[in-house]
Design an enzyme around this catalytic site. Structure first.
Site, PDB file in Angstrom:
ATOM      1  N   ASP A   1      -2.245 -60.304  45.481  1.00 24.28           N
ATOM      2  CA  ASP A   1      -3.113 -61.567  44.621  1.00 24.28           C
ATOM      3  C   ASP A   1      -4.241 -61.264  43.949  1.00 24.28           C
ATOM      4  O   ASP A   1      -5.168 -60.730  43.983  1.00 24.28           O
ATOM      5  CB  ASP A   1      -3.716 -62.360  46.090  1.00 24.28           C
ATOM      6  CG  ASP A   1      -3.040 -63.690  46.064  1.00 24.28           C
ATOM      7  OD1 ASP A   1      -2.596 -64.208  45.728  1.00 24.28           O
ATOM      8  OD2 ASP A   1      -4.265 -63.972  45.153  1.00 24.28           O
TER       9      ASP A   1
HETATM   10  C1  TTP Z   1      -6.188 -63.513  35.152  1.00 27.16           C
HETATM   11  C2  TTP Z   1      -4.324 -63.197  34.711  1.00 27.16           C
HETATM   12  C3  TTP Z   1      -3.372 -63.667  35.875  1.00 27.16           C
HETATM   13  N1  TTP Z   1      -2.686 -62.652  35.813  1.00 27.16           N
HETATM   14  C4  TTP Z   1      -0.890 -63.613  36.814  1.00 27.16           C
HETATM   15  C5  TTP Z   1      -1.115 -62.186  37.484  1.00 27.16           C
HETATM   16  C6  TTP Z   1      -0.088 -63.127  38.657  1.00 27.16           C
HETATM   17  O1  TTP Z   1       1.182 -62.859  38.545  1.00 27.16           O
HETATM   18  C7  TTP Z   1      -0.252 -64.710  38.802  1.00 27.16           C
HETATM   19  C8  TTP Z   1      -1.792 -65.153  40.142  1.00 27.16           C
HETATM   20  O2  TTP Z   1      -0.959 -65.533  40.660  1.00 27.16           O
HETATM   21  P1  TTP Z   1      -0.379 -64.051  42.089  1.00 27.16           P
HETATM   22  O3  TTP Z   1      -0.310 -65.553  43.922  1.00 27.16           O
HETATM   23  O4  TTP Z   1      -1.125 -63.420  42.734  1.00 27.16           O
HETATM   24  O5  TTP Z   1       1.115 -63.902  42.154  1.00 27.16           O
HETATM   25  P2  TTP Z   1       2.133 -64.251  41.608  1.00 27.16           P
HETATM   26  O6  TTP Z   1       2.347 -65.657  42.550  1.00 27.16           O
HETATM   27  O7  TTP Z   1       2.529 -64.073  39.999  1.00 27.16           O
HETATM   28  O8  TTP Z   1       3.566 -63.357  42.286  1.00 27.16           O
HETATM   29  P3  TTP Z   1       3.469 -62.592  44.372  1.00 27.16           P
HETATM   30  O9  TTP Z   1       2.875 -63.972  44.431  1.00 27.16           O
HETATM   31  O10 TTP Z   1       5.025 -62.767  44.217  1.00 27.16           O
HETATM   32  O11 TTP Z   1       2.814 -61.478  44.161  1.00 27.16           O
HETATM   33  O12 TTP Z   1      -1.355 -64.492  37.617  1.00 27.16           O
HETATM   34  C9  TTP Z   1      -1.865 -62.412  34.435  1.00 27.16           C
HETATM   35  O13 TTP Z   1      -0.866 -62.049  34.017  1.00 27.16           O
HETATM   36  N2  TTP Z   1      -2.933 -62.305  33.465  1.00 27.16           N
HETATM   37  C10 TTP Z   1      -3.972 -62.767  33.770  1.00 27.16           C
HETATM   38  O14 TTP Z   1      -4.779 -61.860  32.446  1.00 27.16           O
END
Ligand code: TTP
Length: 189
Positions: A69
């Site tokens: 997460d």
């Molecule tokens: C800060 C930042 C976040 N993110 C993304 C990563 C995560 O996918 C998302 C945060 O949400 P999460 O809740 O961590 O993950 P998710 O819902 O995408 O997937 P799952 O719960 O099924 O594992 O933000 C980027 O892609 N680039 C960035 O620079």
């Protein structure tokens, strides 16, 4: 032979795990993510990662199950995924010209064993004009990302400096993750 299961629907995490060049399966948890308001951000990301991994581990009790997460933390506020464009604006305005932290929690469950950890990366944003912020929001990129940006795509131009693991900002600190997997007995192909 124990399999590696990625408990995530994030296309970024899938891509980062692909870097290991070892086979894995994906099983996405559909649990309602519950956050205890007493927890500090570091505990929040680890708890959410563990909730996702534990849920999927029920289906794969003998395999290595990996959950993660990612959140952005600025001035003691947790910034998750934005609800709408207005919330994206509020987040990006807050982060403009400032240094924030990106925390990614990771949980690995295998049978009775479990390890949970987090990585902290510091990110500094350039000062952003409202025009730049709205242009970025209207690109659609912020919608599904913690803190309303993606460092790996168009969001890269917002970033002045980072300190820590870049891959953790994208969603999975892959080099620490493989080391923790190996400590639990995982053998990459
Ligand atoms: C800060 C930042 C976040 N993110 C993304 C990563 C995560 O996918 C998302 C945060 O949400 P999460 O809740 O961590 O993950 P998710 O819902 O995408 O997937 P799952 O719960 O099924 O594992 O933000 C980027 O892609 N680039 C960035 O620079």
């Amino acid at each position: 032979m124990k399999r590696l299961i990625l408990a995530s629907g994030s296309p970024r995490r899938k891509e980062l795990l692909n870097n290991l060049q070892t086979p894995f399966e994906i099983s996405v948890s559909d649990i309602e993510e519950v956050v205890d308001p007493q927890l500090v951000p570091e505990q929040v990301v680890m708890s959410l990662a563990e909730q996702k991994a534990r849920d999927v581990a029920k289906k794969y009790p003998n395999d290595f199950v990996l959950g993660a997460d990612t959140i952005v933390v600025y001035d003691h506020q947790i910034l998750g995924k934005p609800k709408d464009k207005q919330e994206s604006y509020t987040m990006l305005k807050l982060l403009s010209g400032q240094v924030h932290e990106v925390l990614t929690g990771v949980a690995i469950i295998v049978g009775e064993d479990a390890v949970t950890f987090f990585e902290r990366t510091e990110v500094e944003f350039w000062e952003l004009t409202d025009e730049e912020i709205w242009k970025y929001i209207n690109s659609g990129e912020p919608a599904d990302k913690a803190g309303s940006y993606g460092i790996q795509e168009l969001g890269s131009v917002l970033v002045k400096r980072i300190s820590g693991d870049y891959f953790s900002v994208v969603g999975l600190p892959i080099s620490r993750t493989i080391r923790e997997l190996q400590k639990l007995g995982f053998k990459a192909n």
